[in-house]
Design a protein around this motif. Structure first.
Motif, PDB file in Angstrom:
ATOM      1  N   SER A  97       1.032  -1.365  -0.190  1.00 52.93           N
ATOM      2  CA  SER A  97       0.353   0.278  -0.128  1.00 52.93           C
ATOM      3  C   SER A  97       0.571   1.037   0.026  1.00 52.93           C
ATOM      4  CB  SER A  97      -0.747   0.255   1.569  1.00 52.93           C
ATOM      5  OG  SER A  97      -0.073  -0.322   2.559  1.00 52.93           O
ATOM      6  N   MET A  98       1.637   1.308   0.535  1.00 53.81           N
ATOM      7  CA  MET A  98       2.988   2.387   0.961  1.00 53.81           C
ATOM      8  C   MET A  98       3.311   2.113  -0.969  1.00 53.81           C
ATOM      9  SD  MET A  98       3.136   3.831   3.512  1.00 53.81           S
ATOM     10  CE  MET A  98       5.745   4.256   3.926  1.00 53.81           C
ATOM     11  N   ARG A  99       4.192   1.244  -1.649  1.00 54.47           N
ATOM     12  CA  ARG A  99       4.375   1.825  -2.365  1.00 54.47           C
ATOM     13  C   ARG A  99       3.248   2.082  -3.924  1.00 54.47           C
ATOM     14  NH1 ARG A  99       7.569  -4.242  -2.838  1.00 54.47           N
ATOM     15  NH2 ARG A  99       9.999  -2.941  -1.847  1.00 54.47           N
ATOM     16  N   LEU A 100       1.838   1.410  -3.778  1.00 45.82           N
ATOM     17  CA  LEU A 100       1.192   1.813  -4.758  1.00 45.82           C
ATOM     18  C   LEU A 100       0.366   3.290  -4.213  1.00 45.82           C
ATOM     19  CD1 LEU A 100      -0.832  -0.915  -4.741  1.00 45.82           C
ATOM     20  CD2 LEU A 100       0.376  -0.459  -6.525  1.00 45.82           C
ATOM     21  N   ALA A 101       0.648   3.754  -3.302  1.00 47.40           N
ATOM     22  CA  ALA A 101       0.610   4.859  -2.906  1.00 47.40           C
ATOM     23  C   ALA A 101       1.296   6.434  -3.535  1.00 47.40           C
ATOM     24  CB  ALA A 101      -0.258   5.383  -1.456  1.00 47.40           C
ATOM     25  N   GLU A 102       2.755   5.766  -3.489  1.00 47.79           N
ATOM     26  CA  GLU A 102       3.220   6.623  -3.657  1.00 47.79           C
ATOM     27  C   GLU A 102       3.980   6.801  -5.645  1.00 47.79           C
ATOM     28  OE1 GLU A 102       8.507   6.482  -4.150  1.00 47.79           O
ATOM     29  OE2 GLU A 102       7.278   4.694  -3.525  1.00 47.79           O
ATOM     30  N   ASP A 103       3.606   5.758  -5.668  1.00 51.29           N
ATOM     31  CA  ASP A 103       3.641   5.682  -7.259  1.00 51.29           C
ATOM     32  C   ASP A 103       2.216   5.736  -7.917  1.00 51.29           C
ATOM     33  OD1 ASP A 103       6.261   3.742  -7.478  1.00 51.29           O
ATOM     34  OD2 ASP A 103       4.245   2.281  -7.306  1.00 51.29           O
ATOM     35  N   ILE A 104       1.012   6.535  -7.399  1.00 51.39           N
ATOM     36  CA  ILE A 104      -0.387   7.112  -7.803  1.00 51.39           C
ATOM     37  C   ILE A 104       0.271   9.060  -7.884  1.00 51.39           C
ATOM     38  CG2 ILE A 104      -2.265   7.906  -6.717  1.00 51.39           C
ATOM     39  CD1 ILE A 104      -3.166   4.054  -6.103  1.00 51.39           C
ATOM     40  N   GLY A 105       1.289   8.628  -6.779  1.00 54.68           N
ATOM     41  CA  GLY A 105       0.995  10.749  -6.723  1.00 54.68           C
ATOM     42  C   GLY A 105       0.584  10.495  -5.191  1.00 54.68           C
ATOM     43  N   PHE A 106       0.594  10.389  -4.295  1.00 55.48           N
ATOM     44  CA  PHE A 106       0.029  10.897  -2.383  1.00 55.48           C
ATOM     45  C   PHE A 106       1.199  11.362  -2.028  1.00 55.48           C
ATOM     46  CE2 PHE A 106      -3.301   7.564  -3.372  1.00 55.48           C
ATOM     47  CZ  PHE A 106      -4.834   8.424  -2.156  1.00 55.48           C
ATOM     48  N   GLU A 107       0.889  12.766  -1.244  1.00 59.18           N
ATOM     49  CA  GLU A 107       2.404  13.704  -1.214  1.00 59.18           C
ATOM     50  C   GLU A 107       2.398  12.815   0.489  1.00 59.18           C
ATOM     51  OE1 GLU A 107       2.312  17.297  -2.230  1.00 59.18           O
ATOM     52  OE2 GLU A 107       0.518  17.059  -2.990  1.00 59.18           O
ATOM     53  N   ILE A 108       1.666  12.024   1.401  1.00 53.70           N
ATOM     54  CA  ILE A 108       1.591  11.948   2.733  1.00 53.70           C
ATOM     55  C   ILE A 108       0.775  10.282   2.653  1.00 53.70           C
ATOM     56  CG2 ILE A 108       2.037  14.097   3.633  1.00 53.70           C
ATOM     57  CD1 ILE A 108      -0.866  14.346   4.331  1.00 53.70           C
ATOM     58  N   GLY A 109       1.309   9.845   3.378  1.00 55.10           N
ATOM     59  CA  GLY A 109       0.181   8.844   4.043  1.00 55.10           C
ATOM     60  C   GLY A 109      -0.390   8.376   5.207  1.00 55.10           C
ATOM     61  N   MET A 110      -1.363   7.849   5.651  1.00 54.28           N
ATOM     62  CA  MET A 110      -2.068   7.755   6.779  1.00 54.28           C
ATOM     63  C   MET A 110      -1.906   6.235   7.697  1.00 54.28           C
ATOM     64  SD  MET A 110      -2.749   9.084  10.010  1.00 54.28           S
ATOM     65  CE  MET A 110      -3.366   8.893  11.586  1.00 54.28           C
ATOM     66  N   ALA A 111      -1.561   5.369   8.872  1.00 55.54           N
ATOM     67  CA  ALA A 111      -1.595   4.364   8.944  1.00 55.54           C
ATOM     68  C   ALA A 111      -2.561   4.738  10.857  1.00 55.54           C
ATOM     69  CB  ALA A 111      -0.180   3.705   9.254  1.00 55.54           C
ATOM     70  N   GLY A 112      -4.374   3.581   9.982  1.00 56.93           N
ATOM     71  CA  GLY A 112      -4.523   3.551  11.239  1.00 56.93           C
ATOM     72  C   GLY A 112      -4.538   2.594  11.686  1.00 56.93           C
ATOM     73  N   GLY A 113      -4.693   3.012  13.348  1.00 55.27           N
ATOM     74  CA  GLY A 113      -4.395   1.742  14.298  1.00 55.27           C
ATOM     75  C   GLY A 113      -5.700   0.100  13.692  1.00 55.27           C
ATOM     76  N   SER A 114      -6.783   0.624  13.322  1.00 56.99           N
ATOM     77  CA  SER A 114      -7.756  -0.042  12.877  1.00 56.99           C
ATOM     78  C   SER A 114      -7.134  -1.061  11.697  1.00 56.99           C
ATOM     79  CB  SER A 114      -8.469   0.364  12.389  1.00 56.99           C
ATOM     80  OG  SER A 114      -9.046   1.191  10.605  1.00 56.99           O
ATOM     81  N   SER A 115      -6.213  -0.768  10.657  1.00 62.49           N
ATOM     82  CA  SER A 115      -6.141  -1.155   9.618  1.00 62.49           C
ATOM     83  C   SER A 115      -4.297  -1.522  10.058  1.00 62.49           C
ATOM     84  CB  SER A 115      -5.594  -0.024   8.520  1.00 62.49           C
ATOM     85  OG  SER A 115      -6.039   0.866   7.915  1.00 62.49           O
ATOM     86  N   ILE A 116      -3.954  -1.637  10.967  1.00 59.62           N
ATOM     87  CA  ILE A 116      -2.365  -2.330  10.869  1.00 59.62           C
ATOM     88  C   ILE A 116      -3.410  -3.545  11.579  1.00 59.62           C
ATOM     89  CG2 ILE A 116      -0.338  -2.280  12.549  1.00 59.62           C
ATOM     90  CD1 ILE A 116      -0.274  -0.489  10.021  1.00 59.62           C
ATOM     91  N   SER A 117      -3.807  -3.344  12.685  1.00 54.36           N
ATOM     92  CA  SER A 117      -4.596  -4.842  13.519  1.00 54.36           C
ATOM     93  C   SER A 117      -5.408  -5.304  12.509  1.00 54.36           C
ATOM     94  CB  SER A 117      -5.703  -3.997  14.563  1.00 54.36           C
ATOM     95  OG  SER A 117      -6.517  -5.441  15.113  1.00 54.36           O
ATOM     96  N   LEU A 118      -6.248  -5.094  11.652  1.00 52.36           N
ATOM     97  CA  LEU A 118      -6.468  -5.894  10.220  1.00 52.36           C
ATOM     98  C   LEU A 118      -5.022  -6.853   9.911  1.00 52.36           C
ATOM     99  CD1 LEU A 118      -9.604  -4.237   8.906  1.00 52.36           C
ATOM    100  CD2 LEU A 118      -9.456  -5.806   9.932  1.00 52.36           C
ATOM    101  N   ALA A 119      -4.389  -6.069   9.290  1.00 47.48           N
ATOM    102  CA  ALA A 119      -2.751  -6.408   8.438  1.00 47.48           C
ATOM    103  C   ALA A 119      -2.328  -7.274   9.036  1.00 47.48           C
ATOM    104  CB  ALA A 119      -2.443  -5.308   7.679  1.00 47.48           C
ATOM    105  N   VAL A 120      -2.039  -7.285  10.326  1.00 48.16           N
ATOM    106  CA  VAL A 120      -0.869  -7.755  11.061  1.00 48.16           C
ATOM    107  C   VAL A 120      -1.899  -8.590  12.171  1.00 48.16           C
ATOM    108  CG1 VAL A 120       0.414  -8.261  13.425  1.00 48.16           C
ATOM    109  CG2 VAL A 120       0.424  -6.062  11.541  1.00 48.16           C
ATOM    110  N   LEU A 121      -3.256  -8.686  12.632  1.00 46.03           N
ATOM    111  CA  LEU A 121      -3.485  -9.878  13.428  1.00 46.03           C
ATOM    112  C   LEU A 121      -4.684 -10.426  12.677  1.00 46.03           C
ATOM    113  CD1 LEU A 121      -3.331  -8.220  17.158  1.00 46.03           C
ATOM    114  CD2 LEU A 121      -1.636  -9.864  15.765  1.00 46.03           C
ATOM    115  N   GLY A 122      -5.538  -9.843  11.172  1.00 45.95           N
ATOM    116  CA  GLY A 122      -6.732 -10.170  11.141  1.00 45.95           C
ATOM    117  C   GLY A 122      -7.946  -9.353  12.058  1.00 45.95           C
ATOM    118  N   ALA A 123      -7.260  -9.032  12.716  1.00 39.78           N
ATOM    119  CA  ALA A 123      -8.513  -8.263  14.359  1.00 39.78           C
ATOM    120  C   ALA A 123      -8.970  -6.900  14.354  1.00 39.78           C
ATOM    121  CB  ALA A 123      -7.659  -8.714  16.068  1.00 39.78           C
TER     122      ALA A 123
END
Length: 284
Positions: free
Chosen positions: A29-55
């Motif tokens: 998601s970081m690389r795709l956002a960079e390639d698309i041209g986003f200037e900054i990103g935001m990592a939500g706790g909900s997304s990280i919890s889903l990505a790491v734990l599926g919780a």
């Protein structure tokens, strides 16, 4: 290396635009956002919890798991990103450790909130910490910075819980403590946006406010970042579910990623070059 990214993030906060950050949660998601041209990103706790734990977002993710994921993201792309550091994983002492770990992981900015987390026995709905405890957490976060360019954002849900007046009072207290920006959750009207903009000289971060006014109008009220939720990972989960169902039924997936997209997202050209340079041969 990380200071340069943090300086870029600070420059955005010091500018006059309201940016819409990419919702990021892993290296792809970081690389795709960079390639698309986003200037900054935001990592939500909900997304990280889903990505790491599926919780779900219930603060069952640990600080070390969170920091490890942020480290992978930082290594994959130079895109400056902010993280939702929730309540700092405990009291003010835990907040210090949270800042140190996330800073070492390459995070450009992080928000620390004054919400009582995790859910306590018989807790009904969102509860706020006492103002003094919230201030203590902000002061601890600022004291823990090893790199003064790391952005510390004071976050409060007071607009939704105790009202606009309390949100402004808390924002002023966190501003006096020295935070770099203020993040308000639960803003629902244009009048509230205007009141917050009039009350503070610090950059303001809002969530969901594009339903109230567009980014250009928000920028005129001091809003420098507006979140639009975290739909990217749920969309990916849907795509995985559809693809696996197709496989289980003996069908070809409808929309797999193209070879070109996979090569770009994996930075395959870099690996081709490294193989030629360091292993003495060509690849693919």
């Amino acid at each position: 290396m990380f200071k340069e990214r943090r300086d870029v993030f600070r420059a955005h906060l010091d500018g006059n635009r309201c940016l819409i950050p990419a919702s990021v949660f892993d290296p792809f998601s970081m690389r795709l956002a960079e390639d698309i041209g986003f200037e900054i990103g935001m990592a939500g706790g909900s997304s990280i919890s889903l990505a790491v734990l599926g919780a779900p977002d219930l603060i069952v993710l640990t600080l070390s798991e969170f920091a490890d994921q942020c480290r992978r993201m930082s290594r994959a792309s130079p895109l400056p990103f902010c993280v939702d550091a929730d309540h700092g994983y405990g009291n003010a002492l835990n907040v210090r450790r949270t800042v140190q770990e996330l800073e070492a992981a390459g995070v450009a900015a992080m928000s620390i909130e004054d919400t009582a987390l995790p859910l306590r026995y018989w807790q009904a709905g969102t509860e706020l910490l006492a103002l003094e405890e919230g201030v203590g957490k902000m002061r601890a976060a600022l004291d823990a910075r090893g790199d003064p360019s790391t952005v510390i954002i004071g976050r409060t849900s007071a607009c939704a819980v105790s009202g606009l007046d309390d949100a402004i009072a808390r924002g002023r207290a966190y501003a006096r403590a020295g935070v770099d920006a203020l993040f308000f959750i639960g803003v629902k009207t244009a009048e509230e946006v205007a009141a917050l903009g009039a009350a503070f000289d610090l950059p303001i971060v809002l969530g969901g406010a594009l339903k109230i006014m567009d980014a250009e109008a928000l920028a005129q009220h001091g809003v420098r970042m507006c979140l639009t939720g975290h739909p990217v990972l749920p969309a990916a989960i849907r795509a995985m579910d559809e693809t696996l169902r197709a496989m289980s039924e003996g069908r070809a997936p409808d929309r797999p990623a193209s070879t070109e997209l996979m090569r770009r997202a994996t930075r395959a050209a870099d690996y081709d070059r490294w193989i030629a340079d360091f292993l003495g041969g060509a690849h693919g």
